[in-house]
Design a protein around this motif. Structure first.
Motif, PDB file in Angstrom:
ATOM      1  N   ASN A 123       0.809  -1.216   0.000  1.00  0.00           N
ATOM      2  CA  ASN A 123       0.000   0.000   0.000  1.00  0.00           C
ATOM      3  C   ASN A 123       0.842   1.266   0.000  1.00  0.00           C
ATOM      4  O   ASN A 123       1.918   1.325   0.574  1.00  0.00           O
ATOM      5  CB  ASN A 123      -0.896  -0.014   1.255  1.00  0.00           C
ATOM      6  CG  ASN A 123      -1.703   1.258   1.414  1.00  0.00           C
ATOM      7  OD1 ASN A 123      -2.557   1.573   0.595  1.00  0.00           O
ATOM      8  ND2 ASN A 123      -1.422   2.005   2.464  1.00  0.00           N
ATOM      9  N   GLN A 176      -0.121   1.720  -4.035  1.00  0.00           N
ATOM     10  CA  GLN A 176      -0.667   0.384  -4.212  1.00  0.00           C
ATOM     11  C   GLN A 176       0.243  -0.404  -5.137  1.00  0.00           C
ATOM     12  O   GLN A 176       0.659   0.074  -6.179  1.00  0.00           O
ATOM     13  CB  GLN A 176      -2.072   0.463  -4.811  1.00  0.00           C
ATOM     14  CG  GLN A 176      -2.703  -0.900  -5.040  1.00  0.00           C
ATOM     15  CD  GLN A 176      -4.072  -0.796  -5.679  1.00  0.00           C
ATOM     16  OE1 GLN A 176      -4.742   0.223  -5.577  1.00  0.00           O
ATOM     17  NE2 GLN A 176      -4.501  -1.859  -6.359  1.00  0.00           N
ATOM     18  N   ASP A 189       0.204  -3.904  -7.049  1.00  0.00           N
ATOM     19  CA  ASP A 189      -0.619  -5.046  -7.447  1.00  0.00           C
ATOM     20  C   ASP A 189       0.108  -6.377  -7.304  1.00  0.00           C
ATOM     21  O   ASP A 189      -0.472  -7.371  -6.847  1.00  0.00           O
ATOM     22  CB  ASP A 189      -1.096  -4.875  -8.892  1.00  0.00           C
ATOM     23  CG  ASP A 189      -2.069  -3.724  -9.051  1.00  0.00           C
ATOM     24  OD1 ASP A 189      -2.618  -3.277  -8.028  1.00  0.00           O
ATOM     25  OD2 ASP A 189      -2.295  -3.267 -10.192  1.00  0.00           O
ATOM     26  N   GLU A 190       1.365  -6.420  -7.713  1.00  0.00           N
ATOM     27  CA  GLU A 190       2.121  -7.672  -7.645  1.00  0.00           C
ATOM     28  C   GLU A 190       2.306  -8.117  -6.196  1.00  0.00           C
ATOM     29  O   GLU A 190       2.180  -9.303  -5.876  1.00  0.00           O
ATOM     30  CB  GLU A 190       3.479  -7.507  -8.326  1.00  0.00           C
ATOM     31  CG  GLU A 190       3.410  -7.348  -9.834  1.00  0.00           C
ATOM     32  CD  GLU A 190       4.784  -7.235 -10.452  1.00  0.00           C
ATOM     33  OE1 GLU A 190       5.466  -8.271 -10.555  1.00  0.00           O
ATOM     34  OE2 GLU A 190       5.183  -6.119 -10.832  1.00  0.00           O
ATOM     35  N   GLN A 220       0.351  -7.251  -3.717  1.00  0.00           N
ATOM     36  CA  GLN A 220      -0.968  -7.635  -3.215  1.00  0.00           C
ATOM     37  C   GLN A 220      -1.272  -9.089  -3.558  1.00  0.00           C
ATOM     38  O   GLN A 220      -1.774  -9.851  -2.726  1.00  0.00           O
ATOM     39  CB  GLN A 220      -2.052  -6.729  -3.799  1.00  0.00           C
ATOM     40  CG  GLN A 220      -2.117  -5.336  -3.170  1.00  0.00           C
ATOM     41  CD  GLN A 220      -3.184  -4.481  -3.806  1.00  0.00           C
ATOM     42  OE1 GLN A 220      -3.223  -4.312  -5.019  1.00  0.00           O
ATOM     43  NE2 GLN A 220      -4.068  -3.930  -2.994  1.00  0.00           N
ATOM     44  N   LYS A 221      -0.965  -9.463  -4.790  1.00  0.00           N
ATOM     45  CA  LYS A 221      -1.211 -10.844  -5.214  1.00  0.00           C
ATOM     46  C   LYS A 221      -0.368 -11.815  -4.396  1.00  0.00           C
ATOM     47  O   LYS A 221      -0.851 -12.882  -3.972  1.00  0.00           O
ATOM     48  CB  LYS A 221      -0.888 -10.985  -6.705  1.00  0.00           C
ATOM     49  CG  LYS A 221      -1.300 -12.327  -7.290  1.00  0.00           C
ATOM     50  CD  LYS A 221      -1.125 -12.340  -8.803  1.00  0.00           C
ATOM     51  CE  LYS A 221      -1.611 -13.651  -9.402  1.00  0.00           C
ATOM     52  NZ  LYS A 221      -1.493 -13.680 -10.880  1.00  0.00           N
ATOM     53  N   SER A 236      -1.673 -12.215  -0.860  1.00  0.00           N
ATOM     54  CA  SER A 236      -2.957 -12.912  -0.775  1.00  0.00           C
ATOM     55  C   SER A 236      -2.787 -14.355  -0.287  1.00  0.00           C
ATOM     56  O   SER A 236      -3.752 -14.967   0.196  1.00  0.00           O
ATOM     57  CB  SER A 236      -3.651 -12.923  -2.138  1.00  0.00           C
ATOM     58  OG  SER A 236      -3.992 -11.612  -2.548  1.00  0.00           O
ATOM     59  N   THR A 272      -4.467  -5.347   1.451  1.00  0.00           N
ATOM     60  CA  THR A 272      -4.147  -6.295   0.374  1.00  0.00           C
ATOM     61  C   THR A 272      -5.285  -6.409  -0.638  1.00  0.00           C
ATOM     62  O   THR A 272      -5.044  -6.589  -1.839  1.00  0.00           O
ATOM     63  CB  THR A 272      -3.810  -7.684   0.962  1.00  0.00           C
ATOM     64  OG1 THR A 272      -2.715  -7.555   1.882  1.00  0.00           O
ATOM     65  CG2 THR A 272      -3.409  -8.654  -0.126  1.00  0.00           C
ATOM     66  N   ASN A 318      -8.868  -2.075  -3.792  1.00  0.00           N
ATOM     67  CA  ASN A 318      -8.828  -1.772  -5.235  1.00  0.00           C
ATOM     68  C   ASN A 318      -8.212  -2.909  -6.053  1.00  0.00           C
ATOM     69  O   ASN A 318      -7.571  -2.670  -7.074  1.00  0.00           O
ATOM     70  CB  ASN A 318      -8.029  -0.481  -5.490  1.00  0.00           C
ATOM     71  CG  ASN A 318      -8.560   0.682  -4.697  1.00  0.00           C
ATOM     72  OD1 ASN A 318      -9.759   0.953  -4.710  1.00  0.00           O
ATOM     73  ND2 ASN A 318      -7.674   1.372  -3.988  1.00  0.00           N
ATOM     74  N   ASN A 319      -8.394  -4.129  -5.591  1.00  0.00           N
ATOM     75  CA  ASN A 319      -7.800  -5.275  -6.271  1.00  0.00           C
ATOM     76  C   ASN A 319      -8.829  -6.407  -6.345  1.00  0.00           C
ATOM     77  O   ASN A 319      -9.044  -7.126  -5.366  1.00  0.00           O
ATOM     78  CB  ASN A 319      -6.544  -5.738  -5.530  1.00  0.00           C
ATOM     79  CG  ASN A 319      -5.727  -6.743  -6.313  1.00  0.00           C
ATOM     80  OD1 ASN A 319      -6.249  -7.739  -6.801  1.00  0.00           O
ATOM     81  ND2 ASN A 319      -4.438  -6.489  -6.438  1.00  0.00           N
ATOM     82  N   SER A 320      -9.458  -6.563  -7.497  1.00  0.00           N
ATOM     83  CA  SER A 320     -10.543  -7.540  -7.629  1.00  0.00           C
ATOM     84  C   SER A 320     -10.041  -8.976  -7.465  1.00  0.00           C
ATOM     85  O   SER A 320     -10.770  -9.834  -6.947  1.00  0.00           O
ATOM     86  CB  SER A 320     -11.232  -7.368  -8.983  1.00  0.00           C
ATOM     87  OG  SER A 320     -10.308  -7.517 -10.053  1.00  0.00           O
ATOM     88  N   ALA A 324      -7.569 -10.030  -5.458  1.00  0.00           N
ATOM     89  CA  ALA A 324      -7.403 -10.279  -4.022  1.00  0.00           C
ATOM     90  C   ALA A 324      -8.761 -10.356  -3.320  1.00  0.00           C
ATOM     91  O   ALA A 324      -8.962 -11.199  -2.434  1.00  0.00           O
ATOM     92  CB  ALA A 324      -6.540  -9.185  -3.398  1.00  0.00           C
TER      93      ALA A 324
END
Length: 416
Positions: free
Chosen positions: A178, A181, A183-184, A186-187, A190, A219, A222-224, A226
């Motif tokens: 965060n 943000q 994305d990688e 966050q994935k 997860s 996490t 804004n991440n569909s 996750a």
């Protein structure tokens, strides 16, 4: 200040065989540099930052190594150029090695996690290095293992060092995903969701659930992908169940209400802009619990905003949640907030809820009229509940309030 830092650096260099003197010099250095960006910058320019970094890597005395790491953290936290200078793959790999060693002390691991946290905070480069070096994988491993080792049934006793390390690990993982943000990352993070879900169900207490909620919320934000994965492992159901139980046990308990707001914010992050997750959530009838929580007297304006915003996301394109809000007397509560609150953000959130419920409310209103004793069909009045019969009165007020808001928005648009 410059003279003091220069002398302290010389002391570090010429006291290599005296760990106590080196620790004392380091303590004084970070005391001077705390909240002083200029001091940090000067110490970097004269080579102090890199010397301390090398000292942290090569020193065999634990007290010097730990003090060196803490000093690096202070320097990077207070000066962005120090942060950038320290962002090297080599240093991140050193952190990973330290965290993976069984013989590394708890305090040394905590200091390493602290510096790691500082280097990834508000720093895309640091976030990426944390992933490429394997630091995130190691943090995730610690996240899973430490809590089990602690045998966490927290009592009134002060949390131990293992627990403090675990919360530091959670904070570092939060910073990895965060602001900005990532994305990688966050994935990658997860992968902690199955364990996080189990712990939320097993340890429904703030000391454990709060750090987990922070990690989950950031996490999935804004991440569909996750959001969908967290829902698929039962995480969304777990949060809903804990929140419902917390609200049921409120009874004037302010700490419970604050904890319930934390769970609400996490729930909101899990469903925002995700119709599939909202639909799955509707089976828990969470809307009525949120309405009950919103009515709790101990909440501050920020808490109320979070709850109303969550209600907005729950009722967006979801008739089941919209109808649940109407049955729970949520409509007059939204109108009351609009009429009494001076908070623009709260008013916008309440308007969002009303707009979401406009169509279903009008349909229910029409149904009430159709089945009233005065209607042509003459259906018995007891077919509709008392709450439903009041909806028409509330909706008239709501439409008037929305009309006023829309008029003000048009005036504002013309003025700007």
């Amino acid at each position: 200040m410059k003279t003091d830092l220069h002398l302290l650096l010389e002391c570090l260099k010429f006291q290599m065989g005296n760990p106590d003197s080196q620790k004392g010099a380091l303590v004084t250095i970070y005391s001077i540099c705390q909240d002083n960006s200029d001091a940090c910058e000067y110490f970097r320019e004269v080579g102090g930052l890199m010397f301390v970094s090398n000292l942290a890597k090569s020193c065999t005395h634990s007290i010097v190594k730990e003090a060196s790491l803490f000093t690096l953290g202070v320097l990077a936290e207070n000066n962005v150029y120090c942060q950038q200078t320290l962002c090297t793959l080599e240093l991140f790999e050193d952190f990973c090695a330290t965290l993976s060693k069984e013989d590394s002390s708890l305090n040394l691991k905590r200091m390493s996690v602290y510096v790691l946290l500082v280097l990834v905070s508000n720093n895309k480069c640091g976030q990426n290095l944390a992933r490429e070096s394997g630091c995130i994988d190691m943090l995730l491993l610690l996240f899973r293992e430490i809590l089990i080792k602690c045998n966490m049934h927290l009592s009134s006793k002060a949390p131990g060092e293992l627990y403090q390390l675990w919360t530091s690990v959670c904070s570092a993982l939060c910073a990895c995903v965060n602001n900005p943000q990532n994305d990688e990352n966050q994935k990658l993070c997860s992968s902690a969701f199955p364990q996080a879900k189990d712990w939320l169900q097993k340890y429904a207490q703030p000391e454990i659930a709060r750090p987990i909620c922070s990690l989950v919320g950031l996490t999935v934000a804004n991440n569909s992908f996750a959001q969908g994965y967290f829902s698929s492992v039962g995480g969304l159901d777990a949060i809903a169940e804990v929140l419902i139980q917390l609200v049921a046990d409120l009874q004037g308990n302010q700490s419970n209400s604050k904890f319930a707001v934390v769970m609400t914010k996490t729930l909101d992050a899990c469903i925002t802009d995700n119709a599939i997750c909202v639909k799955r959530l509707s089976k828990h009838k969470i809307t009525s619990s949120l309405i009950k929580l919103l009515s709790h007297e101990t909440l501050d304006p920020a808490d109320r905003f979070s709850i109303v915003l969550t209600l907005g996301h729950c009722t967006e394109n979801c008739e089941a949640n919209q109808y649940e809000l109407l049955k729970s007397n949520g409509l007059p509560l939204m109108i009351q907030l609009l009429a009494e609150s001076q908070d623009d953000e709260l008013n916008k959130a309440a308007t969002f809820v009303l707009q979401n419920c406009r169509q279903i409310t009008e349909r229910v209103f029409a149904s009430v009229k159709q089945h009233s004793p005065d209607s042509k069909e003459g259906s018995p009045p007891d077919l509709m509940t008392a709450t439903e019969k009041r909806i028409d009165e509330y909706w008239i007020k709501a439409k008037h309030m929305l009309h006023k808001i829309e008029s003000l928005q048009r005036l504002h648009s013309k003025a700007s």
